[in-house]
Write an enzyme that holds these catalytic residues in place. Structure first.
Site, PDB file in Angstrom:
ATOM      1  N   THR A  68       0.846  -1.195   0.000  1.00  0.00           N
ATOM      2  CA  THR A  68       0.000   0.000   0.000  1.00  0.00           C
ATOM      3  C   THR A  68       0.878   1.241   0.000  1.00  0.00           C
ATOM      4  O   THR A  68       1.838   1.331   0.770  1.00  0.00           O
ATOM      5  CB  THR A  68      -0.914   0.014   1.242  1.00  0.00           C
ATOM      6  OG1 THR A  68      -1.667  -1.193   1.277  1.00  0.00           O
ATOM      7  CG2 THR A  68      -1.862   1.199   1.193  1.00  0.00           C
ATOM      8  N   THR A  69       0.558   2.200  -0.851  1.00  0.00           N
ATOM      9  CA  THR A  69       1.300   3.459  -0.884  1.00  0.00           C
ATOM     10  C   THR A  69       0.433   4.581  -0.313  1.00  0.00           C
ATOM     11  O   THR A  69      -0.751   4.398  -0.051  1.00  0.00           O
ATOM     12  CB  THR A  69       1.737   3.807  -2.319  1.00  0.00           C
ATOM     13  OG1 THR A  69       0.570   3.868  -3.164  1.00  0.00           O
ATOM     14  CG2 THR A  69       2.677   2.740  -2.873  1.00  0.00           C
ATOM     15  N   LYS A  90      -6.113   4.456  -9.512  1.00  0.00           N
ATOM     16  CA  LYS A  90      -4.980   4.670  -8.610  1.00  0.00           C
ATOM     17  C   LYS A  90      -5.145   6.003  -7.890  1.00  0.00           C
ATOM     18  O   LYS A  90      -5.300   7.046  -8.524  1.00  0.00           O
ATOM     19  CB  LYS A  90      -3.655   4.621  -9.372  1.00  0.00           C
ATOM     20  CG  LYS A  90      -2.451   4.663  -8.433  1.00  0.00           C
ATOM     21  CD  LYS A  90      -1.188   4.223  -9.120  1.00  0.00           C
ATOM     22  CE  LYS A  90      -0.003   4.209  -8.160  1.00  0.00           C
ATOM     23  NZ  LYS A  90      -0.227   3.272  -7.040  1.00  0.00           N
ATOM     24  N   ALA A 118       7.294  -2.606   0.071  1.00  0.00           N
ATOM     25  CA  ALA A 118       7.803  -2.327  -1.266  1.00  0.00           C
ATOM     26  C   ALA A 118       6.816  -1.419  -1.986  1.00  0.00           C
ATOM     27  O   ALA A 118       5.600  -1.634  -1.907  1.00  0.00           O
ATOM     28  CB  ALA A 118       8.005  -3.620  -2.053  1.00  0.00           C
ATOM     29  N   SER A 119       7.322  -0.408  -2.644  1.00  0.00           N
ATOM     30  CA  SER A 119       6.447   0.433  -3.454  1.00  0.00           C
ATOM     31  C   SER A 119       5.947  -0.321  -4.672  1.00  0.00           C
ATOM     32  O   SER A 119       4.926   0.035  -5.266  1.00  0.00           O
ATOM     33  CB  SER A 119       7.184   1.703  -3.892  1.00  0.00           C
ATOM     34  OG  SER A 119       8.333   1.381  -4.670  1.00  0.00           O
ATOM     35  N   ASN A 120       6.661  -1.393  -5.030  1.00  0.00           N
ATOM     36  CA  ASN A 120       6.269  -2.229  -6.160  1.00  0.00           C
ATOM     37  C   ASN A 120       6.876  -3.614  -5.954  1.00  0.00           C
ATOM     38  O   ASN A 120       8.081  -3.734  -5.768  1.00  0.00           O
ATOM     39  CB  ASN A 120       6.765  -1.616  -7.474  1.00  0.00           C
ATOM     40  CG  ASN A 120       6.150  -2.244  -8.699  1.00  0.00           C
ATOM     41  OD1 ASN A 120       6.089  -3.461  -8.813  1.00  0.00           O
ATOM     42  ND2 ASN A 120       5.692  -1.419  -9.626  1.00  0.00           N
ATOM     43  N   PHE A 121       6.053  -4.654  -5.982  1.00  0.00           N
ATOM     44  CA  PHE A 121       6.535  -6.003  -5.733  1.00  0.00           C
ATOM     45  C   PHE A 121       6.952  -6.735  -7.001  1.00  0.00           C
ATOM     46  O   PHE A 121       7.482  -7.846  -6.927  1.00  0.00           O
ATOM     47  CB  PHE A 121       5.467  -6.825  -5.005  1.00  0.00           C
ATOM     48  CG  PHE A 121       5.446  -6.583  -3.523  1.00  0.00           C
ATOM     49  CD1 PHE A 121       6.353  -7.206  -2.699  1.00  0.00           C
ATOM     50  CD2 PHE A 121       4.521  -5.719  -2.964  1.00  0.00           C
ATOM     51  CE1 PHE A 121       6.351  -6.988  -1.331  1.00  0.00           C
ATOM     52  CE2 PHE A 121       4.503  -5.487  -1.600  1.00  0.00           C
ATOM     53  CZ  PHE A 121       5.417  -6.111  -0.786  1.00  0.00           C
ATOM     54  N   HIS A 144      -0.670   4.994 -14.964  1.00  0.00           N
ATOM     55  CA  HIS A 144      -1.410   3.979 -14.223  1.00  0.00           C
ATOM     56  C   HIS A 144      -2.894   4.059 -14.556  1.00  0.00           C
ATOM     57  O   HIS A 144      -3.351   5.003 -15.196  1.00  0.00           O
ATOM     58  CB  HIS A 144      -1.212   4.149 -12.714  1.00  0.00           C
ATOM     59  CG  HIS A 144       0.075   3.591 -12.211  1.00  0.00           C
ATOM     60  ND1 HIS A 144       1.242   4.325 -12.176  1.00  0.00           N
ATOM     61  CD2 HIS A 144       0.395   2.356 -11.732  1.00  0.00           C
ATOM     62  CE1 HIS A 144       2.217   3.573 -11.689  1.00  0.00           C
ATOM     63  NE2 HIS A 144       1.733   2.372 -11.418  1.00  0.00           N
ATOM     64  N   HIS A 145      -3.625   3.070 -14.063  1.00  0.00           N
ATOM     65  CA  HIS A 145      -5.076   3.027 -14.237  1.00  0.00           C
ATOM     66  C   HIS A 145      -5.745   4.176 -13.479  1.00  0.00           C
ATOM     67  O   HIS A 145      -5.184   4.744 -12.535  1.00  0.00           O
ATOM     68  CB  HIS A 145      -5.621   1.682 -13.745  1.00  0.00           C
ATOM     69  CG  HIS A 145      -5.175   1.329 -12.352  1.00  0.00           C
ATOM     70  ND1 HIS A 145      -5.822   1.761 -11.218  1.00  0.00           N
ATOM     71  CD2 HIS A 145      -4.120   0.589 -11.923  1.00  0.00           C
ATOM     72  CE1 HIS A 145      -5.202   1.305 -10.156  1.00  0.00           C
ATOM     73  NE2 HIS A 145      -4.162   0.589 -10.553  1.00  0.00           N
ATOM     74  N   GLY A 174       4.059   5.308  -5.982  1.00  0.00           N
ATOM     75  CA  GLY A 174       5.164   4.974  -5.086  1.00  0.00           C
ATOM     76  C   GLY A 174       6.381   4.482  -5.843  1.00  0.00           C
ATOM     77  O   GLY A 174       7.525   4.747  -5.453  1.00  0.00           O
TER      78      GLY A 174
END
Length: 233
Positions: free
Chosen positions: A72-73, A135, A96-99, A131-132, A141
């Site tokens: 989650t950001t 968001k 993580a800002s992105n996994f 992004h979609h 993030g």
């Protein structure tokens, strides 16, 4: 493993599918309408909730000795508070800002390129993230992590969504229907341009990375990042 999904939106559903395919059980699903939940028999929790609930979710896991990872950001003003709580409770936490495994390789590529171009001031850096439309935060993030990687390696001091001043990285945040995530770094000079870009084709890459991270932390103590998961020094 018995997994709790804290946040059961599109990402939660994608994580569920990957986790079950890898032999895990989802025994708790917490949505935005869930008022109370028990963490009994949970081996690890995966938080993809909302910025307004993430801190409470993560704290509850740490206090109940449940390893928790979060993607989650929008709540990172409280990141150090969570780290302190994790150390105090001898818990387990990974943010993580992105996994996406590919994005985390992209983070390292971004840092390397920034170091190579540090001594070449004729190149001006800018960034675009797409992004979609659902968001909630802008920039993403992931974009902030990329900008911080450049700032760490160069003389840039800050990032901005506005027209960049000297030593600022301009970020263009675009929202388009059904775009999982695209991040592009541009270095432009009068004579040429250098670009690196990562494009996600679906949510499955993020979901796989989250499950791999959960598998990594479930029997460990401490505060971790995806660099630990991928063994990146």
């Amino acid at each position: 493993m018995n997994i709790a999904l804290l946040g059961y939106g599109k990402m939660g559903k994608a994580i569920e599918k990957i986790a079950v395919d890898r032999g895990h059980q989802i025994i708790l699903k917490v949505s935005s309408t869930t008022e109370n939940f028990s963490l009994d028999a949970i081996d690890v929790a995966i938080d993809f909730s909302l910025p307004t609930t993430a801190v409470a979710n993560i704290s509850e896991c740490i206090k109940n000795n449940v390893p928790v990872i979060s993607g989650t950001t929008g709540w990172l003003d409280h990141y150090q508070d969570i780290v302190s709580l994790c150390h105090a409770e001898q818990g387990t936490f990974l943010y993580a800002s992105n996994f996406s495994l590919g994005v985390n390789i992209f983070f390292e590529l971004n840092k390397t390129l920034a170091k190579l171009l540090k001594g070449l001031p004729q190149y001006n850096v800018s960034m675009e993230e797409i992004h979609h439309t659902q968001k909630l935060d802008a920039p993403s993030g992931t974009a902030i992590t990329l900008a911080e990687g450049i700032i760490e390696a160069t003389d840039y001091k800050n990032w901005t969504l506005d027209a960049p001043k000297q030593n600022e990285i301009g970020i263009l945040a675009t929202r388009i229907e059904n775009v999982p995530g695209t991040h592009e770094i541009n270095y432009d000079s009068e004579v040429d341009s250098i670009q690196i870009k990562h494009t996600a084709h679906s949510r499955e890459g993020f979901a796989l990375g989250a499950v791999v991270a959960a598998e990594y932390v479930h029997d460990k103590k401490g505060v971790f990042t995806m660099k630990d998961v991928l063994n990146i020094s």
